[in-house]
Design a protein around this motif. Sequence first.
Motif, PDB file in Angstrom:
ATOM      1  N   ASN A 194      -9.298  -0.208 -10.757  1.00  0.00           N
ATOM      2  CA  ASN A 194      -9.970  -0.137  -9.454  1.00  0.00           C
ATOM      3  C   ASN A 194     -10.872   1.080  -9.314  1.00  0.00           C
ATOM      4  N   THR A 244     -14.818   0.424  -8.644  1.00  0.00           N
ATOM      5  CA  THR A 244     -15.362   0.842  -7.342  1.00  0.00           C
ATOM      6  C   THR A 244     -16.311   2.029  -7.464  1.00  0.00           C
ATOM      7  N   SER A 297     -21.440  -0.927   4.764  1.00  0.00           N
ATOM      8  CA  SER A 297     -21.562  -1.820   3.607  1.00  0.00           C
ATOM      9  C   SER A 297     -20.746  -1.301   2.429  1.00  0.00           C
ATOM     10  N   TYR A 298     -20.754   0.005   2.255  1.00  0.00           N
ATOM     11  CA  TYR A 298     -20.012   0.628   1.149  1.00  0.00           C
ATOM     12  C   TYR A 298     -18.518   0.332   1.263  1.00  0.00           C
ATOM     13  N   VAL A 343     -17.085  -1.988   3.050  1.00  0.00           N
ATOM     14  CA  VAL A 343     -16.851  -3.436   2.948  1.00  0.00           C
ATOM     15  C   VAL A 343     -16.780  -3.842   1.479  1.00  0.00           C
ATOM     16  N   LEU A 344     -17.661  -3.270   0.658  1.00  0.00           N
ATOM     17  CA  LEU A 344     -17.651  -3.570  -0.774  1.00  0.00           C
ATOM     18  C   LEU A 344     -16.376  -3.060  -1.440  1.00  0.00           C
ATOM     19  N   THR A 366     -13.535  -2.841  -0.046  1.00  0.00           N
ATOM     20  CA  THR A 366     -12.481  -3.767   0.358  1.00  0.00           C
ATOM     21  C   THR A 366     -12.589  -5.093  -0.388  1.00  0.00           C
ATOM     22  N   SER A 367     -13.820  -5.460  -0.736  1.00  0.00           N
ATOM     23  CA  SER A 367     -14.045  -6.765  -1.358  1.00  0.00           C
ATOM     24  C   SER A 367     -13.385  -6.907  -2.718  1.00  0.00           C
ATOM     25  N   ILE A 368     -12.976  -5.793  -3.291  1.00  0.00           N
ATOM     26  CA  ILE A 368     -12.285  -5.891  -4.580  1.00  0.00           C
ATOM     27  C   ILE A 368     -10.983  -6.683  -4.430  1.00  0.00           C
ATOM     28  N   ALA A 369     -10.466  -6.681  -3.195  1.00  0.00           N
ATOM     29  CA  ALA A 369      -9.251  -7.459  -2.935  1.00  0.00           C
ATOM     30  C   ALA A 369      -9.519  -8.956  -3.084  1.00  0.00           C
ATOM     31  N   LEU A 370     -10.781  -9.369  -2.893  1.00  0.00           N
ATOM     32  CA  LEU A 370     -11.123 -10.781  -3.017  1.00  0.00           C
ATOM     33  C   LEU A 370     -11.021 -11.271  -4.458  1.00  0.00           C
ATOM     34  N   VAL A 371     -11.104 -10.317  -5.397  1.00  0.00           N
ATOM     35  CA  VAL A 371     -10.973 -10.689  -6.810  1.00  0.00           C
ATOM     36  C   VAL A 371      -9.631 -11.365  -7.056  1.00  0.00           C
TER      37      VAL A 371
END
Length: 277
Positions: free
Chosen positions: A64, A68, A24-25, A27-28, A30-35
């Motif tokens: 970042n 993060t 989960s960590y 994945v989170l 990586t999720s910064i790329a969704l911004v």
Amino acid sequence: MVRLLQIEFIKLWNNRASKILITSYFVLLTSIALVAAIKFDIGPVKFHLAEIGIFNFPYIWHFNTFVTAFFKLFLAIVIVSMMANEYSNKTIKQNLIDGLSKKEFILSKFLTVISFSLISTVFVFVVSLILGLFYSDYNEMSIIFSDLEFVLAFFIKLVGFFSFCLFLGILVKRSAFALGFLIIWQVLEGIIRGLIRWKLFDGDTTETIMGFFPLQSMFNLIKQPITRLEAVQTVADQVGENVILDYHVHWYEILIVFAWTAIFIYLSYALLKKRDL
């Protein structure tokens, strides 16, 4: 050292909760790329986050690493749970019976802390580099690899924070109580800041004093990047505000976090050495 790390990673791999939290960590992270994909298109209002400069080099290193760093609580849970499981499953006693010294036991935990911190730092570096290469308006090599001090600060910040969590895990033995103590300590630092500012010193002096406290010293390594953003600076200039802050990572701030890291690891060893298992 490799043997000690292997022992720790085998324990983590066999723990389902740890695997979920670690996954989960990342994945989170990586999720910064969704911004970058977030767009607002409501009538005449069109807004694309990637276009306001948050992924421009070298600002992206600052932005970042600051954002993060808030996800580190996931690995903090893994670390305190790792220690709690050692006591509840009695693996710590078995490790010592099998010939592992208490010093080697603490070293294995600290190596795990360093490994988590290093892997996280490399991961954030790679994600930031990819995002910057896609969205940054500046692609000169000298600009791309400037301000990497924030990446180093991110690593040191994680090592210090996870070392604190390791100490709490050994001190309290139960993950829920250890995390509760971590929250209480955060609140306590806030109360102390308020009392110092109210009774003794002005804001600047108070912040200097608070910079010697463990959690605040770790937070200070990477200052908030929002007011550094070019769009924010432009708005501030238009309304007549002059925002001039020091965003740099200073050697004395790194030294303070190093000192706390050494203290936490030493106290962990001293506590384990004294404790009857």
